[in-house]
Design an enzyme around this catalytic site. Structure first.
Site, short mmCIF file in Angstrom:
data_model
loop_
_atom_site.label_atom_id
_atom_site.label_comp_id
_atom_site.label_asym_id
_atom_site.label_seq_id
_atom_site.Cartn_x
_atom_site.Cartn_y
_atom_site.Cartn_z
N ASP A 454 0.83 -1.20 0.00
CA ASP A 454 0.00 0.00 0.00
C ASP A 454 0.87 1.26 0.00
O ASP A 454 2.07 1.22 0.32
CB ASP A 454 -0.86 -0.04 1.28
CG ASP A 454 -2.17 0.73 1.15
OD1 ASP A 454 -2.32 1.50 0.20
OD2 ASP A 454 -3.03 0.55 2.04
N ASP A 524 -10.89 1.84 -2.90
CA ASP A 524 -11.42 1.62 -1.55
C ASP A 524 -12.94 1.70 -1.56
O ASP A 524 -13.59 1.36 -0.58
CB ASP A 524 -10.87 2.67 -0.58
CG ASP A 524 -9.49 2.28 -0.06
OD1 ASP A 524 -9.06 1.15 -0.32
OD2 ASP A 524 -8.86 3.12 0.60
#
Ligand code: DGJ
Length: 703
Positions: A454, A524
């Site tokens: 990430d 997301d």
């Protein structure tokens, strides 16, 4: 042989296209044709220079393949540099060329040299025949004895064939709203797509498509390109007063400078370009097949992506061994094959305030370390995966306390925090080695088969105070180079590990990282409706196999939308399927339905992930209908998602694509009875896809 030379004219021939360039009298490389195949001899007359006025001396310069800044060229340059004696006028001319083989492709290298100084630029072209693509990049070499300061170093210039009108299609977005398709007319001047944040970003993506305004999903000429770079990039689409449209792209020249020392080489990222006469669908299919064959790491490119479970939306930072085991048991029952623990497992990471950088297991949460959980997960028949964010640090961490000088920063300036974190200066080799070291330990000490990598903020205050003045602006490039070097090394050492590129969702989605990553975390935003537009934009460029999609809870945490289990699954089946909901809160009925859906997906995923994608109806216009056809044209899957039926409208007829007209297929819509229809019928008459009320969905299996 795909590259042929006809007396200063080169044809780069692919299965369906010709890309023709010629060397003109001044030693410039001029683009003569790009599109359907033609006879290169017919292009000879195009090499003549066109004079307009003393203000526009040589119009053909606008159609050159590479434009160093200097002389009478005023368009967007592809190269800008300053020699040690302050001369900033580049005069490069073709000096030689070579044609050879590189792996499965033919390669043409054209060498340009400065007429006085030791600057050499090799323009490299590689044909990818099967996909009608040309890969381009440059090697910039300093053959002189003094440094050359590069101020702009692009990968390629693409000249779009003349048309009456031009339209640009690109994507834009923001966090939780990535890859939103846009199109606009190209008029005189420039349109710039770019990233200045240090990592690809969700506000734009390094890809363009240009047509004459009439191409659609399945028909029309489309010229397109995608840049393989995960840092600051820039694609400038420029239309001149002479109706030339040129696309110049590569590393962003914003705050860029590279001190090219004597004897050194600077290599630009690959910019791949192509032409499709089959509209935007044709373009996407070429790009998808190319990624699977030539870009994605070979180790997992041909493997089916496993059904994944990730606990992030269920637990947030509140992970612990006992609860992860409970979730793992539920996930295994659904048929999940890969269980991933997300953020929160390390250091004092109880929120986003602390702990980033401290890559050791938090023993309050995992008293016996990670291994007991991994063992349990493995015994449940699943692989184990884990989340990391190696490029970052919280000021409240042991790492930052020990190495406050490891972050990008300027003297006398406080670093801007974002998500309470700072960016590690990956340009430094000690930082690179630290990351390589802890990742190597993590992967060699535990049975980990999947890494979600990430990056949750952009770079700011890009200072590297100890570095020499002339290297200060190199960090944007060095960060990415070292990131790639780390991934390359990890992939070499741990070939069995699957890597996912994530950056707060789809913030690092590009062909550069795809050379090291097996897939992307798309967004997301896991709302099944919002996802359809995000996924459509994503699918214009990137293949379904690389698109990780989760089914999560309803109502959705982001917008409160409630949709059925099936609707959420059908939306997530459009790529590689994952589940990210809090299974502890799902009812028995929902869990049973989810189990059925996972099993159904396993029966169609080879077609979805490895097949050919046709977008039959766009969520921007109403319902979403996508079709996948397997490579033997024996099987196909149609996934349909309704938005809101109105006025009692009858279902429309959807014509399928890509089937064998002569074959008889059996068609099954959800659980209804199977019926037969010929490929001809399915493609020319079509299917009635009944989508009623709001948020209805259908899964159509064709064999
Ligand atoms: C952002 C990612 O996109 C999420 O999926 C999750 O991994 C969080 N970061 C964790 O901090």
């Amino acid at each position: 042989m795909a590259i042929l030379n006809y007396d200063n004219i080169f044809e780069l021939k692919t299965k369906m296209t010709s890309y023709i360039i010629g060397i003109n009298e001044a030693g410039g490389i001029q683009n003569l044709h790009w599109g359907k195949q033609v006879n290169p001899e017919d292009c000879i007359s195009l090499l003549n220079p066109r004079h307009h006025s003393s203000f526009d001396q040589n119009v053909e310069k606008e159609r050159e393949e590479y434009n160093p800044w200097g002389g009478l060229f005023y368009g967007e340059p592809s190269l800008k540099a300053m020699y040690a004696d302050n001369v900033r006028d580049l005069k490069l001319a073709c000096s030689e060329y070579s044609i050879d083989r590189h792996g499965n492709s033919d390669q043409l290298t054209i060498t340009l040299k400065d007429l006085y100084y030791g600057l050499q630029v090799d323009l490299i072209y590689r044909t990818q025949d099967e996909f009608d693509l040309v890969e381009r990049y440059c090697r910039i070499i300093n053959n002189g004895e003094t440094p050359i300061m590069l101020e702009n170093a692009c990968s390629a210039v693409w000249n779009i064939p003349e048309a009456e009108e031009y339209r640009l299609t690109h994507v834009t977005g923001k966090w939780a709203c990535e890859t939103q398709l846009r199109s606009c007319d190209i008029t005189e001047g420039k349109k710039i797509l770019e990233c200045r944040k240090g990592s690809t970003g969700s506000s734009a993506n390094p890809w363009f498509a240009i047509d004459n305004g009439f191409a659609n999903e399945e028909a029309g000429d489309v010229w397109f390109g995608a840049l393989a770079w995960s840092g600051n990039w820039k694609i400038t689409v420029e239309k001149t007063a002479f109706n030339n449209v040129r696309v110049v792209g590569g590393i962003n020249d914003f705050d860029f400078a590279w001190n090219l020392k004597a004897g050194e080489t600077f290599e630009t990222p690959v910019f791949v370009g192509g032409y499709s006469d089959g509209g935007f669908g044709g373009m996407s299919r070429k790009l998808h097949k190319y990624q699977m064959a030539c870009v994605m790491p070979k180790t997992h490119a041909d493997e089916i992506r496993k059904v994944l479970y990730n606990s992030w939306e269920a637990t947030g930072f509140d992970v612990n061994a006992a609860e992860q085991v409970l979730l793992a048991q539920k996930a295994a029952k659904l048929g999940v094959e890969l269980f991933v623990v997300d953020d929160g497992w390390f250091g004092s990471r109880n929120s986003d305030m602390a702990g980033l950088g401290d890559w050791y297991v938090n023993t309050n949460k995992f008293p016996g370390g990670l291994d007991p959980l991994i063992k349990e997960v493995n015994e449940l028949g699943m692989d184990f995966g884990i989340w990391v964010e190696p490029e970052m640090v919280n000021p409240d961490s042991d790492l930052y306390r020990a190495h406050p000088d490891w972050v990008y920063s300027f003297t006398n300036r406080e670093g801007s925090l974002a998500r309470n974190q700072l960016v590690l200066n990956l340009s430094k080799n000690e930082v690179k080695n630290y990351i390589l070291g802890f990742m190597t330990d993590l992967l060699s000490q535990h049975n980990i088969k999947f890494i979600k990598w990430d990056m949750n903020r952009p770079i700011s205050e890009p200072g590297w105070m100890e570095a020499p003045l002339e290297c200060q602006r190199e960090i944007w490039v060095r960060h990415v180079q070292n990131l790639y070097a780390i991934w390359e090394e990890l992939r070499r050492k741990f070939p069995h590990v699957v890597f996912e590129s994530c950056s707060g969702g789809g913030g690092r989605v590009d062909l550069g990282i795809l050379r090291y990553a097996d897939e992307f975390w798309t967004s997301d935003n896991t709302d099944a409706l919002d996802r359809q537009r995000i996924q459509e934009g994503f699918s214009y460029v990137y293949c379904p196999k690389a698109m990780m999609c989760w089914v999560t809870d309803s109502p959705n945490w982001l917008n409160g939308r409630k949709v059925s289990v099936k609707y959420r699954f059908v939306s997530a089946m459009m790529g590689s399927l994952g589940i990210g909901g809090n299974l502890n809160e799902w009812s028995e009925e929902e869990l049973n339905e989810a189990e059925e859906m996972v099993s159904l997906y396993k029966g169609i995923r080879h077609t979805v992930q490895d097949g050919t994608l046709y977008r039959l109806s766009s969520p921007r216009k109403g319902n979403t209908v996508v079709q996948y056809v397997d490579n033997n044209i024996q099987e196909s899957v149609v996934l349909a998602l309704g938005h809101s039926q109105q006025f009692g409208d009858a279902p429309g007829r959807t014509r399928l694509r890509g089937l064998d007209p002569e074959k008889i297929y059996s068609v099954r819509i959800d659980d209804e009875e199977t019926f037969s229809m010929s490929g001809k019928g399915l493609m020319n008459i079509g299917l009635f896809i009944q989508l009623r009320s709001d948020f209805d969905s259908r899964i159509i299996r064709i064999k």
